[in-house]
Design an enzyme around this catalytic site. Structure first.
Site, PDB file in Angstrom:
ATOM      1  N   ASP A 198       0.851  -1.186   0.000  1.00 23.39           N
ATOM      2  CA  ASP A 198       0.000   0.000   0.000  1.00 23.39           C
ATOM      3  C   ASP A 198       0.889   1.238   0.000  1.00 23.39           C
ATOM      4  O   ASP A 198       1.664   1.446   0.934  1.00 23.39           O
ATOM      5  CB  ASP A 198      -0.899  -0.040   1.248  1.00 23.39           C
ATOM      6  CG  ASP A 198      -1.931   1.075   1.256  1.00 23.39           C
ATOM      7  OD1 ASP A 198      -2.069   1.781   0.231  1.00 23.39           O
ATOM      8  OD2 ASP A 198      -2.591   1.238   2.296  1.00 23.39           O
ATOM      9  N   ASP A 222      -2.920   2.295  -6.053  1.00 24.47           N
ATOM     10  CA  ASP A 222      -1.748   2.268  -5.172  1.00 24.47           C
ATOM     11  C   ASP A 222      -1.730   1.069  -4.236  1.00 24.47           C
ATOM     12  O   ASP A 222      -1.089   1.105  -3.203  1.00 24.47           O
ATOM     13  CB  ASP A 222      -1.665   3.568  -4.369  1.00 24.47           C
ATOM     14  CG  ASP A 222      -2.643   3.590  -3.213  1.00 24.47           C
ATOM     15  OD1 ASP A 222      -3.779   3.127  -3.397  1.00 24.47           O
ATOM     16  OD2 ASP A 222      -2.252   4.050  -2.132  1.00 24.47           O
ATOM     17  N   GLU A 223      -2.431   0.020  -4.589  1.00 24.11           N
ATOM     18  CA  GLU A 223      -2.556  -1.088  -3.648  1.00 24.11           C
ATOM     19  C   GLU A 223      -2.629  -2.425  -4.370  1.00 24.11           C
ATOM     20  O   GLU A 223      -3.302  -2.546  -5.384  1.00 24.11           O
ATOM     21  CB  GLU A 223      -3.859  -0.885  -2.889  1.00 24.11           C
ATOM     22  CG  GLU A 223      -3.783  -1.245  -1.452  1.00 24.11           C
ATOM     23  CD  GLU A 223      -5.110  -0.947  -0.781  1.00 24.11           C
ATOM     24  OE1 GLU A 223      -5.667  -1.881  -0.205  1.00 24.11           O
ATOM     25  OE2 GLU A 223      -5.577   0.194  -0.877  1.00 24.11           O
TER      26      GLU A 223
HETATM   27 MG   LIG Z   1      -2.406   4.005   0.013  1.00 28.41          MG
END
Ligand SMILES: [Mg+2]
Length: 361
Positions: A9, A104-105
């Site tokens: 993350d 973003d993960e």
């Molecule tokens: Mg994040």
């Protein structure tokens, strides 16, 4: 068979990209979104700004009030998507199996990669061997992209996500088979996948506050949470056999209404949007998902159809947030200059929300 799952993350992704690309923003409370002087919303906030209570989907005016020194920056979605591609390229070089959850993960299954190195079937031995691999991945992202990430390492998705949330920013947390039950005990029940506001309230009512309380509960959880009961009990002990979901099927939820007579009546349109937001929010809750992207769709008398969308870094669930973004898009794009034949609201880029991002009671 033992597994090694990472949850990667990126830390305050949108704001970190802005701070990287503009050194003047480093160390400042960066708020990505419309300026507070305009009727707009916040898409993301840096850690410095989050300390003041600024969060995604909040009206910019409120953010400006909470954080008067905040620096407002216009979102650059293309830059974030390009950056996301670069990060996922680095992840892909590890030859692991990747399930990307959002810009973003990602969940990354390193089981085969690590097993080839260690030649062991002992779960914790495999997990410990993954620590340098995770560190290397974080360092490469920092070195090549100038951005920091948090990684959780665990034998399954449930624990890997809890681990990556555990220490942020720049965290690296390992939860082993041996420690998982103790690790989970002090956590709030909201940390468990699938426990939303309603489930939390129902569990609170019988005195269950922490995951430890859940572990110790002697009765049948089905009486409280229905068919989720047995699963919830497993999750409370850190057991989770969900596989990584591969394939890029785009999931979305939408609701639209075609009017009997074309209309530009703001009050009626707002009411319509509100109902659609309620409906979508209820569906998101039922599926235990949050949405990164909100979209409006309009059709005019001549059948011209337009869609406009906005994305926030944190996934949204609340009807009020979806409604606010819908109104914002209609206003920003001046979509109601002419009467509408159809109005629709939709969400996409769906994923499970982090418990830390869920609104407090
Ligand atoms: Mg994040």
């Amino acid at each position: 068979m033992s597994r090694v799952i990472f949850h990667l993350d990126m830390d305050a992704f949108y704001a970190s990209v802005e701070q990287r690309d503009n050194p003047a923003l480093r160390g400042k409370a960066v708020i990505v979104g419309s300026p507070p002087t305009q009727r707009g919303v916040v898409c993301a906030a840096s850690y410095e700004a989050r300390k003041f209570g600024v969060r995604s989907a909040m009206p910019s005016v409120t953010a400006g009030r909470l954080c008067p020194k905040g620096v407002f920056v216009r979102p650059r979605m293309t830059a974030y998507r390009d950056e996301s591609r670069e990060i996922m390229r680095i992840v892909a070089e590890s030859n692991a199996i990747v399930e990307q959850m959002s810009v973003d993960e990602a969940y990354i299954d390193f089981s085969d990669v690590i097993r080839a190195q260690v030649q062991s079937e002992d779960s914790d031995e495999l997990l410990y061997a993954a620590v340098p691999v995770a560190r290397d991945l974080k360092e490469r992202i920092a070195f090549e992209r100038g951005l920091s990430a948090s990684i959780g390492i665990a034998p399954n998705k449930l624990l890997a996500k809890i681990a990556s949330d555990f220490k942020k920013p720049n965290g690296l947390t390992l939860i082993t088979e041996r420690d998982k039950v103790e690790f989970l005990r002090p956590m709030p029940i909201r940390a468990i996948h699938g426990v939303g506001k309603v489930t939390e309230q129902e569990l609170n009512r019988v005195g269950i506050q922490s995951v430890g309380d859940l572990q110790d509960y002697p009765g049948d959880l089905r009486a409280i949470v229905g068919s989720f009961g047995p699963r919830l009990k497993q999750f409370a002990f850190g057991d989770d056999d969900r596989a990584l979901e591969l394939g890029d099927d785009v999931k979305s939820i939408s609701s639209e209404e075609t009017f009997l007579h074309d209309t530009a009546d703001r009050k009626l349109l707002r009411k319509c949007l509100q109902e659609q937001a309620d409906e979508i929010s209820a569906k998101l809750r039922r599926r235990q998902l949050g949405a990164h992207t909100v979209q409006v769709k309009v059709r005019y008398s001549d059948f011209t159809t337009l869609t406009r969308q906005i994305s926030t870094e944190e996934p949204l669930v609340e009807s009020a947030d979806l409604y606010r973004l819908g109104c914002f898009l209609l206003a920003r794009e001046k979509l109601v200059r002419r009467p509408l034949r159809l109005l629709g609201l939709g969400v996409s880029s769906l994923r499970e929300p982090s418990w830390r991002q869920l609104p407090l009671l």
